[in-house]
Motif scaffolding. Sequence first.
Motif, PDB file in Angstrom:
ATOM      1  N   ILE A  63       0.838  -1.212   0.000  1.00 13.55           N
ATOM      2  CA  ILE A  63       0.000   0.000   0.000  1.00 13.55           C
ATOM      3  C   ILE A  63       0.870   1.259   0.000  1.00 13.55           C
ATOM      4  O   ILE A  63       0.663   2.182  -0.793  1.00 13.55           O
ATOM      5  CB  ILE A  63      -0.941  -0.002   1.211  1.00 13.55           C
ATOM      6  CG1 ILE A  63      -1.921  -1.178   1.131  1.00 13.55           C
ATOM      7  CG2 ILE A  63      -1.709   1.319   1.298  1.00 13.55           C
ATOM      8  CD1 ILE A  63      -2.732  -1.388   2.402  1.00 13.55           C
ATOM      9  N   GLY A  64       1.848   1.285   0.900  1.00 16.17           N
ATOM     10  CA  GLY A  64       2.685   2.473   1.051  1.00 16.17           C
ATOM     11  C   GLY A  64       3.485   2.804  -0.193  1.00 16.17           C
ATOM     12  O   GLY A  64       3.511   3.957  -0.637  1.00 16.17           O
ATOM     13  N   TYR A  65       4.126   1.792  -0.773  1.00 17.03           N
ATOM     14  CA  TYR A  65       4.986   2.074  -1.924  1.00 17.03           C
ATOM     15  C   TYR A  65       4.184   2.226  -3.216  1.00 17.03           C
ATOM     16  O   TYR A  65       4.682   2.809  -4.182  1.00 17.03           O
ATOM     17  CB  TYR A  65       6.072   1.006  -2.036  1.00 17.03           C
ATOM     18  CG  TYR A  65       7.174   1.243  -1.033  1.00 17.03           C
ATOM     19  CD1 TYR A  65       8.195   2.138  -1.307  1.00 17.03           C
ATOM     20  CD2 TYR A  65       7.161   0.622   0.217  1.00 17.03           C
ATOM     21  CE1 TYR A  65       9.196   2.391  -0.377  1.00 17.03           C
ATOM     22  CE2 TYR A  65       8.145   0.864   1.153  1.00 17.03           C
ATOM     23  CZ  TYR A  65       9.172   1.750   0.850  1.00 17.03           C
ATOM     24  OH  TYR A  65      10.151   2.018   1.783  1.00 17.03           O
ATOM     25  N   SER A  66       2.962   1.728  -3.243  1.00 17.04           N
ATOM     26  CA  SER A  66       2.088   2.032  -4.377  1.00 17.04           C
ATOM     27  C   SER A  66       1.728   3.514  -4.376  1.00 17.04           C
ATOM     28  O   SER A  66       1.770   4.183  -5.417  1.00 17.04           O
ATOM     29  CB  SER A  66       0.814   1.184  -4.324  1.00 17.04           C
ATOM     30  OG  SER A  66       1.098  -0.179  -4.533  1.00 17.04           O
ATOM     31  N   ALA A 111       5.693  12.396  -2.240  1.00 15.51           N
ATOM     32  CA  ALA A 111       5.635  10.931  -2.210  1.00 15.51           C
ATOM     33  C   ALA A 111       5.905  10.389  -0.813  1.00 15.51           C
ATOM     34  O   ALA A 111       5.286   9.406  -0.387  1.00 15.51           O
ATOM     35  CB  ALA A 111       6.646  10.358  -3.207  1.00 15.51           C
ATOM     36  N   ASP A 112       6.807  11.028  -0.074  1.00 14.96           N
ATOM     37  CA  ASP A 112       7.147  10.555   1.271  1.00 14.96           C
ATOM     38  C   ASP A 112       6.028  10.806   2.267  1.00 14.96           C
ATOM     39  O   ASP A 112       5.846  10.048   3.220  1.00 14.96           O
ATOM     40  CB  ASP A 112       8.426  11.221   1.758  1.00 14.96           C
ATOM     41  CG  ASP A 112       9.646  10.713   1.015  1.00 14.96           C
ATOM     42  OD1 ASP A 112       9.550   9.636   0.411  1.00 14.96           O
ATOM     43  OD2 ASP A 112      10.674  11.403   1.017  1.00 14.96           O
ATOM     44  N   ILE A 113       5.275  11.881   2.068  1.00 18.48           N
ATOM     45  CA  ILE A 113       4.116  12.135   2.931  1.00 18.48           C
ATOM     46  C   ILE A 113       3.085  11.015   2.742  1.00 18.48           C
ATOM     47  O   ILE A 113       2.449  10.565   3.697  1.00 18.48           O
ATOM     48  CB  ILE A 113       3.504  13.512   2.612  1.00 18.48           C
ATOM     49  CG1 ILE A 113       4.492  14.620   2.958  1.00 18.48           C
ATOM     50  CG2 ILE A 113       2.189  13.710   3.380  1.00 18.48           C
ATOM     51  CD1 ILE A 113       4.055  16.010   2.547  1.00 18.48           C
ATOM     52  N   ALA A 114       2.950  10.549   1.500  1.00 20.84           N
ATOM     53  CA  ALA A 114       2.027   9.444   1.217  1.00 20.84           C
ATOM     54  C   ALA A 114       2.548   8.123   1.756  1.00 20.84           C
ATOM     55  O   ALA A 114       1.771   7.250   2.164  1.00 20.84           O
ATOM     56  CB  ALA A 114       1.796   9.342  -0.295  1.00 20.84           C
ATOM     57  N   LEU A 115       3.867   7.959   1.794  1.00 21.65           N
ATOM     58  CA  LEU A 115       4.482   6.696   2.219  1.00 21.65           C
ATOM     59  C   LEU A 115       4.583   6.555   3.732  1.00 21.65           C
ATOM     60  O   LEU A 115       4.461   5.445   4.270  1.00 21.65           O
ATOM     61  CB  LEU A 115       5.883   6.590   1.601  1.00 21.65           C
ATOM     62  CG  LEU A 115       6.806   5.474   2.118  1.00 21.65           C
ATOM     63  CD1 LEU A 115       6.226   4.092   1.798  1.00 21.65           C
ATOM     64  CD2 LEU A 115       8.205   5.625   1.533  1.00 21.65           C
ATOM     65  N   ALA A 116       4.813   7.652   4.447  1.00 20.06           N
ATOM     66  CA  ALA A 116       5.199   7.617   5.862  1.00 20.06           C
ATOM     67  C   ALA A 116       4.333   6.726   6.758  1.00 20.06           C
ATOM     68  O   ALA A 116       4.871   5.936   7.542  1.00 20.06           O
ATOM     69  CB  ALA A 116       5.243   9.039   6.420  1.00 20.06           C
TER      70      ALA A 116
END
Length: 361
Positions: free
Chosen positions: A128-131, A175-180
């Motif tokens: 989920i995170g890396y998508s 992208a990192d805000i979405a991944l964190a």
Amino acid sequence: MFSSVAHLARANPFNAPHLLLVQDGLTGPRSNPAGPPGPPRRSRNLAAAAVEEQYSCDYGSGRFFILCGLGGIISCGTTHTALVPLDLVKCRMQVDPQKYKGIFNGFSVTLKEDGVRGLAKGWAPTFIGYSMQGLCKFGFYEVFKVLYSNMLGENAYLWRTSLYLAASASAEFFADIALAPMEAAKVRIQTQPGYANTLRDAAPKMYKEEGLKAFYKGVAPLWMRQIPYTMMKFACFERTVEALYKFVVPKPRSECSKAEQLVVTFVAGYIAGVFCAIVSHPADSVVSVLNKEKGSSASQVLQRLGFKGVWKGLFARIIMIGTLTALQWFIYDSVKVYFRLPRPPPPEMPESLKKKLGLTQ
């Protein structure tokens, strides 16, 4: 937003070689006001290639950016999930080097304690995170690449490495805000024995203990790790592709088949991945330890690990990130081929810039 970006993309310096090829292939004979029509501008092979290449959308259109984002989801989500076992061992080597002394020892200890199923711990938050990260990373990179290159105008060619770095850094910020959140849950599952075995167990427990802070306290270290990584990933890849076609591949890109172009993509991706791993590894070590511990800050973890400690697990990360980056670029480019998206060749110096620099008469 997409409509304004699409308008800019039509005059984009990085799209110009593609536009020239298509236009020259389709306009036919060159008009000559002083005499009969002249010969076609391009050779028959190039013209035929341009006619056969019918794209599903315009470069820089909303559909183009959306499908690029989809390519990012597929490339990042699938590859990171496939490498979860190696990532799990790498994280455990970083947070408990006394117990997990190396790659092979780490796999052996994990199999002994958790069995084969234990190697898949953290697959759900990883996927989920890396998508989500891939969606923002690749989609926004294309957007910022168009915006920044139009800000630079014809000088974008001379400053193209800086442009790649700026566009990729801007994309990775979001992208990192979405991944964190998913990265925080993944590390808890993988490195804290008995904490949780699944995302459904980990997420509510994290929220109950620390609130939303538990999911975003690692975003700053993620920026430290991922922004340099992504800057290297995109800039090194773009310039490596350019160099391969110029010095290694024995024929122009326009004469290469789609399969041959994808091989070049894979090779350039692997080369970029090795540099990515080295540049981002110290911050990766900090992220792994920080998400395991509750009360520590990034600076405290960095000070405690020391110079030697932040490089633990580097060999495993080089193998993982090299393979990961190569596969991501290969899959991403394959998605572009499948959806028939514009794939401009490496940029060429505009004629106006050549004249300004005195390179042509």
